[in-house]
Design an enzyme around this catalytic site. Structure first.
Site, PDB file in Angstrom:
ATOM      1  N   ARG A  72      52.933  46.736  24.036  1.00 13.99           N
ATOM      2  CA  ARG A  72      51.620  46.866  23.093  1.00 13.99           C
ATOM      3  C   ARG A  72      50.613  47.604  23.703  1.00 13.99           C
ATOM      4  NH1 ARG A  72      47.077  43.198  23.056  1.00 13.99           N
ATOM      5  NH2 ARG A  72      45.956  43.561  20.912  1.00 13.99           N
ATOM      6  N   HIS A 116      41.196  49.105  19.832  1.00  8.81           N
ATOM      7  CA  HIS A 116      40.863  48.147  20.925  1.00  8.81           C
ATOM      8  C   HIS A 116      39.565  48.733  21.523  1.00  8.81           C
ATOM      9  CE1 HIS A 116      43.037  45.182  23.844  1.00  8.81           C
ATOM     10  NE2 HIS A 116      41.779  45.217  24.059  1.00  8.81           N
ATOM     11  N   GLU A 161      40.896  41.716  18.224  1.00 10.95           N
ATOM     12  CA  GLU A 161      39.728  40.731  18.786  1.00 10.95           C
ATOM     13  C   GLU A 161      38.364  41.360  17.931  1.00 10.95           C
ATOM     14  OE1 GLU A 161      39.470  40.141  22.972  1.00 10.95           O
ATOM     15  OE2 GLU A 161      41.315  39.339  22.923  1.00 10.95           O
ATOM     16  N   ASN A 292      45.601  36.153  20.726  1.00 11.01           N
ATOM     17  CA  ASN A 292      45.019  36.489  22.381  1.00 11.01           C
ATOM     18  C   ASN A 292      44.550  35.096  22.830  1.00 11.01           C
ATOM     19  OD1 ASN A 292      45.958  39.106  21.947  1.00 11.01           O
ATOM     20  ND2 ASN A 292      44.002  40.086  22.046  1.00 11.01           N
ATOM     21  N   TYR A 294      43.401  32.893  26.080  1.00 10.49           N
ATOM     22  CA  TYR A 294      43.332  32.712  27.508  1.00 10.49           C
ATOM     23  C   TYR A 294      42.948  31.288  28.018  1.00 10.49           C
ATOM     24  CZ  TYR A 294      43.431  37.589  27.677  1.00 10.49           C
ATOM     25  OH  TYR A 294      44.119  38.779  27.651  1.00 10.49           O
ATOM     26  N   GLU A 353      48.230  38.693  23.648  1.00  5.65           N
ATOM     27  CA  GLU A 353      47.838  38.622  25.211  1.00  5.65           C
ATOM     28  C   GLU A 353      47.760  37.327  25.668  1.00  5.65           C
ATOM     29  OE1 GLU A 353      43.986  40.530  25.660  1.00  5.65           O
ATOM     30  OE2 GLU A 353      44.466  42.121  24.049  1.00  5.65           O
TER      31      GLU A 353
HETATM   32  C1  PNW Z   1      40.534  40.577  25.629  1.00  8.66           C
HETATM   33  N1  PNW Z   1      35.407  36.333  25.845  1.00  8.66           N
HETATM   34  O1  PNW Z   1      39.221  40.232  25.964  1.00  8.66           O
HETATM   35  C2  PNW Z   1      40.803  41.775  25.569  1.00  8.66           C
HETATM   36  O2  PNW Z   1      41.728  41.980  24.429  1.00  8.66           O
HETATM   37  C3  PNW Z   1      41.311  42.735  26.780  1.00  8.66           C
HETATM   38  O3  PNW Z   1      41.299  43.988  26.491  1.00  8.66           O
HETATM   39  C4  PNW Z   1      40.975  42.045  28.041  1.00  8.66           C
HETATM   40  O4  PNW Z   1      41.158  42.897  29.057  1.00  8.66           O
HETATM   41  C5  PNW Z   1      41.174  40.453  28.172  1.00  8.66           C
HETATM   42  O5  PNW Z   1      41.047  39.815  27.183  1.00  8.66           O
HETATM   43  C6  PNW Z   1      40.809  39.783  29.363  1.00  8.66           C
HETATM   44  O6  PNW Z   1      39.379  39.658  29.304  1.00  8.66           O
HETATM   45  C7  PNW Z   1      38.290  39.421  26.022  1.00  8.66           C
HETATM   46  O7  PNW Z   1      34.463  36.438  26.416  1.00  8.66           O
HETATM   47  C8  PNW Z   1      37.026  39.404  26.711  1.00  8.66           C
HETATM   48  O8  PNW Z   1      35.857  35.193  25.278  1.00  8.66           O
HETATM   49  C9  PNW Z   1      36.226  38.400  26.520  1.00  8.66           C
HETATM   50  C10 PNW Z   1      36.470  37.357  25.694  1.00  8.66           C
HETATM   51  C11 PNW Z   1      37.836  37.120  25.286  1.00  8.66           C
HETATM   52  C12 PNW Z   1      38.602  38.129  25.087  1.00  8.66           C
END
Ligand code: PNW
Length: 452
Positions: A72, A116, A161, A292, A294, A353
């Site tokens: 991707r 992106h 996002e 995505n 995290y 992601e």
């Molecule tokens: C994503 N938040 O970004 C992006 O899709 C990627 O490009 C990035 O490298 C990756 O996650 C890691 O950060 C985010 O503040 C950036 O919640 C910030 C947030 C969430 C996703």
């Protein structure tokens, strides 16, 4: 028969390519933002990044070694269509032509994200995403990209996002273009979604009836957990979930904005600027909804601020944190996926992601023994597959990221790669987590073959 499941790695154009002034590429809002004093940690920029623009074949070879099914990546709009208007730029498009061919020759499926976050600066100067016209410019760009690559690429994601693009870019000012204007931000949300709808229509019209076409969008979704059963905490959690998740999922998959959120935004003087017909465009069938993931958040009510916006605070949990200070909560990924399948059935879900930054230390050879990242990947893959086993139509998982790269406002100070990048020499060295990922992918694929 077991259902298809794709294993991949992900990157994005501005985070890895470099070569920002080559072959006709014009500046994006991230080039401008990086040049703003204090905007990015260490004054870092994407001018060189991983120099992927010049090292692409080597990076595809790395992926082949990992044994992934799919890659991707995103196209840099100002490379494909400089200044965001007019005809495509053959010299810029040629890079993606070569990349797609290299991937196909390596047996790796190309999965394209159109946006992106690297908006041509010229379009920001004309108003950026708060301006409705940008959505139409995006559809024109999608047409150029599909005309150039659609003969070989069937997987198309419109936006990555929109929450980040609108909220971090136009409301909080932490990402490009660095504006702090809630009214503009809410307009940006709507126009990003409208751009998704217009581009989806363009791609479907061009593709006709090809049966391998999968069009979709990627959202950053976060599972929200109320701190208590009190009405205030439940309302705060509902607001947070509304602003982060439902504000995107509902128009895309149900054809309407969530009434509680849209109503409150209008009351706050920041309405979603919806015109007749917009929601029909936004609510076209999506084949693939990318998630995505995290972290998750425990939400507590807080007194509203002076501006009248509902406020929340985060309750810290006693769990491991990554170098981003994000809590490591794999079980919330299972819960999130189960909720998505329950409340929004229909699309194929992909984790587009998932990954973590950790304070890596490399030995002299460049090797990183990142047991923490290996554990993060293992527990999150387990959590994703657990949801799948409970009936979620999850069809793939992408690790973020193939390699260390430009982590936006944190510059090169945060490393998400499963492959180490030495930014002095541009040497790539697979970390322990890359080895783990390759072994896990091989094992899962072997298991699904023998079971089918
Ligand atoms: C994503 N938040 O970004 C992006 O899709 C990627 O490009 C990035 O490298 C990756 O996650 C890691 O950060 C985010 O503040 C950036 O919640 C910030 C947030 C969430 C996703």
């Amino acid at each position: 028969m077991t259902q298809k499941f794709l294993w991949g790695v992900a990157t994005s154009s501005y985070q890895i390519e470099g070569a920002v002034a080559e072959d006709g590429r014009t500046p994006s809002i991230w080039d401008t933002f990086c040049a703003t004093p204090g905007a990015v940690s260490g004054g870092d920029t994407g001018a060189v990044a991983c120099d992927h623009y010049h090292r692409m074949p080597q990076d595809v070879a790395l992926m082949k070694e990992l044994g992934v099914d799919v890659y991707r990546f995103s196209l840099a709009w100002p490379r494909v269509q400089p200044d965001g208007k007019g005809a495509g730029n053959p010299a810029g498009i040629a890079f993606y032509d070569r990349l797609v061919d290299e991937l196909l020759a390596a047996g790796i499926l190309p999965w394209i994200t159109l946006y992106h976050w690297d908006l041509p600066q010229a379009l920001e100067d004309a108003g950026g995403w708060p301006a409705r016209d940008t959505a139409y410019r995006f559809a024109d760009y999608a047409a150029i990209a599909y005309d150039a690559l659609g003969d070989r690429v069937g997987q198309w994601t419109t936006m990555n996002e929109p929450w980040c693009a609108a909220m971090l870019g136009y409301v909080y000012g932490e990402h490009a273009p660095g504006r702090k204007d809630a009214r503009a931000g809410m307009a940006a949300i709507h126009h990003l979604l409208l751009g998704h709808g217009l581009a989806t229509k363009v791609i479907r019209d061009k593709a006709g009836h090809r049966d391998d076409l999968e069009v979709g969008i990627t959202l950053n979704l976060s599972h929200k957990i109320p701190a208590s059963d009190s009405p205030a905490d439940l309302a705060a959690t509902r607001w947070d979930d509304g602003m982060s998740n439902r504000l995107y999922l509902d128009p895309l998959l149900r054809g309407q904005y969530p009434a509680d959120i849209a109503g409150k935004l209008a009351e706050l003087g920041c309405p979603l600027p919806v015109l007749d017909g917009d929601l029909e465009l936004i609510n076209q069938p999506v084949d693939v909804l990318g998630v995505n993931y995290y972290t998750s958040r425990v939400v507590r009510a807080a007194p509203a601020g002076d501006n009248g916006w509902p406020a929340t605070t985060t309750v810290d949990r006693d769990v491991e944190r990554t170098a981003m200070d994000w809590e490591v909560t794999p079980e919330a990924l299972t819960d999130l996926l189960l909720r998505l399948e329950r409340d929004y059935p229909g699309p194929a879900w992909y984790i587009t992601e998932n990954g973590a930054a950790y304070p890596d230390t490399a030995d002299e050879s460049g090797y990183v023994d990142d047991t923490d990242r290996e554990r993060y990947l293992r527990t999150h893959i387990d959590a994703a597959l657990a949801a799948r086993a409970k009936g979620v139509n999850l069809q793939g998982y992408f690790a973020w990221s193939l390699m260390d790269n430009f982590e936006w406002a944190y510059g090169y100070d945060r490393r998400f790669g499963i492959v180490r990048v030495d930014y002095d020499t541009q040497k790539r060295t697979p970390k322990r987590s890359a080895r783990y990922f390759a072994e896990r992918v091989a094992a899962e694929k072997g298991a699904s073959c023998s079971a089918s």
